[in-house]
Design a protein around this motif. Structure first.
Motif, PDB file in Angstrom:
ATOM      1  N   PHE A  82      34.349  48.313  33.275  1.00 17.47           N
ATOM      2  CA  PHE A  82      34.657  46.927  33.597  1.00 17.47           C
ATOM      3  C   PHE A  82      36.163  46.756  33.762  1.00 17.47           C
ATOM      4  O   PHE A  82      36.954  47.385  33.043  1.00 17.47           O
ATOM      5  N   VAL A  83      36.539  45.872  34.693  1.00 16.79           N
ATOM      6  CA  VAL A  83      37.954  45.546  34.882  1.00 16.79           C
ATOM      7  C   VAL A  83      38.102  44.043  34.668  1.00 16.79           C
ATOM      8  O   VAL A  83      37.463  43.238  35.362  1.00 16.79           O
ATOM      9  N   ALA A  84      38.913  43.677  33.693  1.00 21.30           N
ATOM     10  CA  ALA A  84      39.135  42.260  33.358  1.00 21.30           C
ATOM     11  C   ALA A  84      40.451  41.803  33.983  1.00 21.30           C
ATOM     12  O   ALA A  84      41.502  42.397  33.729  1.00 21.30           O
ATOM     13  N   ALA A 106      38.296  40.037  21.962  1.00 25.20           N
ATOM     14  CA  ALA A 106      36.891  40.257  22.326  1.00 25.20           C
ATOM     15  C   ALA A 106      36.736  41.509  23.198  1.00 25.20           C
ATOM     16  O   ALA A 106      35.767  42.253  23.058  1.00 25.20           O
ATOM     17  N   LEU A 107      37.704  41.741  24.095  1.00 24.03           N
ATOM     18  CA  LEU A 107      37.634  42.971  24.916  1.00 24.03           C
ATOM     19  C   LEU A 107      37.769  44.206  24.033  1.00 24.03           C
ATOM     20  O   LEU A 107      37.072  45.212  24.233  1.00 24.03           O
ATOM     21  N   MET A 108      38.668  44.154  23.061  1.00 24.88           N
ATOM     22  CA  MET A 108      38.843  45.298  22.154  1.00 24.88           C
ATOM     23  C   MET A 108      37.586  45.519  21.312  1.00 24.88           C
ATOM     24  O   MET A 108      37.181  46.656  21.075  1.00 24.88           O
ATOM     25  N   ASN A 120      42.039  46.311  30.816  1.00 26.32           N
ATOM     26  CA  ASN A 120      42.448  44.925  30.542  1.00 26.32           C
ATOM     27  C   ASN A 120      43.607  44.543  31.450  1.00 26.32           C
ATOM     28  O   ASN A 120      44.749  44.946  31.217  1.00 26.32           O
ATOM     29  N   GLY A 121      43.310  43.767  32.481  1.00 29.48           N
ATOM     30  CA  GLY A 121      44.342  43.297  33.410  1.00 29.48           C
ATOM     31  C   GLY A 121      44.574  41.804  33.264  1.00 29.48           C
ATOM     32  O   GLY A 121      44.733  41.105  34.263  1.00 29.48           O
ATOM     33  N   ILE A 122      44.559  41.341  32.029  1.00 28.66           N
ATOM     34  CA  ILE A 122      44.834  39.919  31.787  1.00 28.66           C
ATOM     35  C   ILE A 122      46.316  39.772  31.435  1.00 28.66           C
ATOM     36  O   ILE A 122      46.772  40.255  30.399  1.00 28.66           O
ATOM     37  N   ALA A 150      40.468  51.665  33.548  1.00 30.02           N
ATOM     38  CA  ALA A 150      39.007  51.668  33.376  1.00 30.02           C
ATOM     39  C   ALA A 150      38.420  53.002  33.851  1.00 30.02           C
ATOM     40  O   ALA A 150      37.568  53.599  33.179  1.00 30.02           O
ATOM     41  N   LEU A 151      38.890  53.483  35.005  1.00 23.40           N
ATOM     42  CA  LEU A 151      38.401  54.779  35.521  1.00 23.40           C
ATOM     43  C   LEU A 151      38.740  55.913  34.558  1.00 23.40           C
ATOM     44  O   LEU A 151      37.948  56.842  34.351  1.00 23.40           O
TER      45      LEU A 151
END
Ligand SMILES: Nc1c(NC[C@H](O)[C@H](O)[C@H](O)CO)[nH]c(=O)[nH]c1=O
Ligand SMILES: CC(=O)[C@@H](O)COP(=O)(O)O
Length: 164
Positions: A82-84, A106-108, A120-122, A150-151
């Motif tokens: 997933f990419v955020a 939450a992502l962690m 995490n691209g936020i 992510a990759l």
């Protein structure tokens, strides 16, 4: 801007053809376009495939990953990672801290507790200028960085023999 290097040696690619879900928060519309441009370009370049879903703000991103995991358990589309993507710009109130800290937490939680591969691209910035420098593909390319991260996590999960 400091830290605009491509961090080339940090990234590896999975052996398998990976399929990812990109979740973009469009709270800041133009910045969202820039982040998405970077992320999809990086995934295309790596030969990965992806779906894109849009949410209103960064706080909604982690729940969408949970929905996708639930869907996978029910036989829905399988995602390797997933990419955020989102941008949180400090305002006048404590809201910034809630959105920035809770979306990351939450992502962690998902990545560590549920073994989910997430980039995490936020962005969390003080102002628009900082955000643009980081979002533009021609500058900080944080969308591309998150996609490559992510990759890399998918490749490491593969390499370490974890169940996908
Ligand atoms: N202020 C920002 C937000 N706030 C919205 C929340 O993420 C959320 O959508 C709302 O609380 C409804 O649940 N989101 C961002 O992505 N960026 C911001 O700067
Ligand atoms: C994320 C934020 O802080 C922002 O968009 C909200 O601004 P404010 O704290 O001025 O309500």
């Amino acid at each position: 801007m400091a830290g605009t290097s491509q961090h080339g040696k940090a990234f590896i690619r999975p052996k398998k053809k990976a399929h990812l879900l990109v979740i973009e928060a469009r709270f800041h519309d133009d910045l969202a376009d820039a982040l998405l441009d970077g992320a999809t370009s990086a995934l295309d370049e790596a030969g990965a495939t992806y779906d894109v879903v849009t949410v209103p703000g960064s706080l909604e991103i982690p729940a969408v990953i949970t929905f996708a995991l639930d869907g996978m358990a029910e036989g829905g589309t399988g995602y390797d990672g997933f990419v955020a993507l989102g941008t949180i710009i400090r305002g006048d109130t404590y809201h910034f801290d809630i959105v920035a800290n809770e979306s990351s937490r939450a992502l962690m939680d998902l990545s560590v507790q549920d073994s989910v591969c997430i980039g995490n691209g936020i962005l969390t910035t003080e102002n628009d200028a900082q955000a643009w420098t980081r979002a533009k593909r021609s500058e900080g390319d944080k969308g591309g960085f998150a996609a490559r991260a992510a990759l890399t996590m998918i490749a490491l999960k593969e390499q370490l023999g974890a169940q996908s």
